[in-house]
Design an enzyme around this catalytic site. Structure first.
Site, PDB file in Angstrom:
ATOM      1  N   HIS A 188       0.819  -1.209   0.000  1.00  0.00           N
ATOM      2  CA  HIS A 188       0.000   0.000   0.000  1.00  0.00           C
ATOM      3  C   HIS A 188       0.857   1.265   0.000  1.00  0.00           C
ATOM      4  CE1 HIS A 188      -3.742  -2.287   1.673  1.00  0.00           C
ATOM      5  NE2 HIS A 188      -3.606  -2.399   0.367  1.00  0.00           N
ATOM      6  N   HIS A 222      -4.920  -6.166 -10.808  1.00  0.00           N
ATOM      7  CA  HIS A 222      -3.580  -5.650 -10.537  1.00  0.00           C
ATOM      8  C   HIS A 222      -2.613  -5.957 -11.670  1.00  0.00           C
ATOM      9  CE1 HIS A 222      -4.048  -4.081  -6.463  1.00  0.00           C
ATOM     10  NE2 HIS A 222      -4.780  -5.138  -6.172  1.00  0.00           N
TER      11      HIS A 222
END
Length: 417
Positions: free
Chosen positions: A255, A386
């Site tokens: 993140h 992703h």
């Protein structure tokens, strides 16, 4: 910011072979599912070989993310993608939407009726991309999703999003999470670009300002993931379940990388961006590679770190290296510094060696700490979001978002012989 951006863009954009490789990998990813649609509607959770795992319900976040990916594929001109966008939109307008109380359930079935911000962020992203792709009925879906997000999740006091509610919008969860807010930023950037309403970019800046410029800066660029209802950090949250797929204990280095990229997209979207956005993006990336890369002596990033930067969950997850690729590409685009191209190549080498599955398709979603295929946190290969974006983001500008950028009129190339 040494180096300065190259007006022609990063070097790899001028490498025909690399661009072709990225395009081929994107097409290969889209060919992975033997049948991506769930029999009940929407898109299925995919197993390791690309078959629908019908033991799983229809997860709204997967339906939305796959709708987004197929919208990008449609905009790239891949035949058959448009009808798949429509299939996903149908599920978001029907199967997965609550016709009584509004909003979207977490997943189909009686035990999936809570409503959370993470899910709604991906519905906004899917609707934005499908609208940019010009698919029928999608602007109404986008307006609906933005209305629910603004009315039910955006806190007027803080400007951040709450986490979850019961189906009838009661039983508000006391927890607040950085993950759902991060994906809300991604969704609001896309929505602002598609609708032409800069207020959505403003909301995204407010979220980023608190979570990154205030909280992460104060903790040495170590992102705090978990908060209580009043936005006080909860560093020991989930200490008894450190490998949770959405709310793990500690800090999630992937993140840090994802935020680094999003901050640069946000900066490029604003008319008068604050200076801290680029500074924070570089600081988060530097912290991620210093504290995370090979921190346990093995190539790659551990899933989570503790508060002394010690590895906690050492499994390798595919989405982390995918976000590392996107972050390195964005930082090179922004700064022109050659170190980011070095990292970009390093991350792609790592993905190609360990994560890309040449036998069954897609990318392995999880590896053990010694880089063997695993299924501890994740089973199968649920979706393509992703990995697909890792192929497209390095070929794109920092703004607008991918779908509206792909929807721009193409510059005609000379016809070949």
């Amino acid at each position: 910011m040494s180096g300065g951006p190259d007006p022609a863009g990063p070097a790899w954009r001028r490498l025909t072979a690399h661009r072709r490789w990225l395009d081929d990998e994107f097409v290969r990813l889209l060919g992975f599912p033997t049948e991506p649609r769930h029999p009940d509607g929407g898109f299925a959770w995919l197993d390791a070989t690309g078959h629908p795992d019908t033991r799983q319900p229809v997860h709204t976040w997967i339906a939305a993310r796959m709708t987004h990916v197929h919208a990008l594929a449609h905009l790239r001109g891949l035949p058959g993608s448009g009808p798949l966008v429509d299939h996903g939109v149908d599920a978001l307008r029907g199967l997965l939407r609550d016709p009584f109380h509004g909003g979207w359930v977490t997943h189909s079935g009686p035990d999936g009726q809570r409503k959370d911000a993470y899910t709604h962020a991906f519905v906004v992203l899917a609707a934005s991309s499908a609208t940019a792709a010009g698919r029928p009925g999608t602007r109404a879906l986008l307006d609906d999703a933005l209305g629910v997000l603004a009315d039910r999740f955006l806190e007027r006091s803080s400007g951040l999003v709450t986490e979850s509610f019961a189906a009838d919008w009661t039983d508000e969860e006391a927890y607040r999470g950085a993950n759902s807010n991060m994906h809300t930023v991604e969704a609001l950037l896309a929505a602002g670009d598609v609708t032409g309403e800069p207020a959505w970019h403003g909301h995204a800046l407010g979220i980023a300002s608190f979570l990154v410029d205030d909280v992460a800066r104060a903790h040495g660029w170590r992102l705090i993931e978990h908060f209580d209802r009043g936005w006080a950090p909860q560093p020991e949250y989930r200490v008894d379940e450190p490998d949770h797929p959405f709310r793990p204990y500690g800090t999630t280095v992937g993140h840090w990388l994802e935020w680094a990229r999003l901050l640069l997209h946000l900066e490029a979207s604003l008319d008068e961006p604050p200076r801290w956005l680029a500074e924070a993006a570089q600081a988060l990336f530097a912290a991620s590679v210093e504290a995370g890369w090979q921190s346990d002596g093995v190539p790659g990033f551990p899933y989570t770190l503790g508060w002394r930067d010690e590895p906690v969950v050492c499994a390798r997850l595919h989405w982390v290296v995918a976000e590392a690729i996107g972050a390195a590409a964005a930082l090179h685009e922004r700064t022109g510094h050659p170190s980011y191209e070095t990292w970009y190549r390093t991350f792609w080498d790592h993905a190609a060696r360990y994560f890309i599955d040449p036998v069954h398709g897609s990318w392995h979603h999880e590896l053990t700490p010694d880089l063997q295929v695993a299924a501890g946190t994740w089973s199968g290969k649920p979706d393509l979001y992703h990995a697909a974006q890792a192929c497209l983001l390095p070929q794109a500008r920092l703004a607008p978002a991918l779908a509206p950028q792909l929807a721009e009129p193409a510059v005609a190339e000379p016809a070949g012989r």
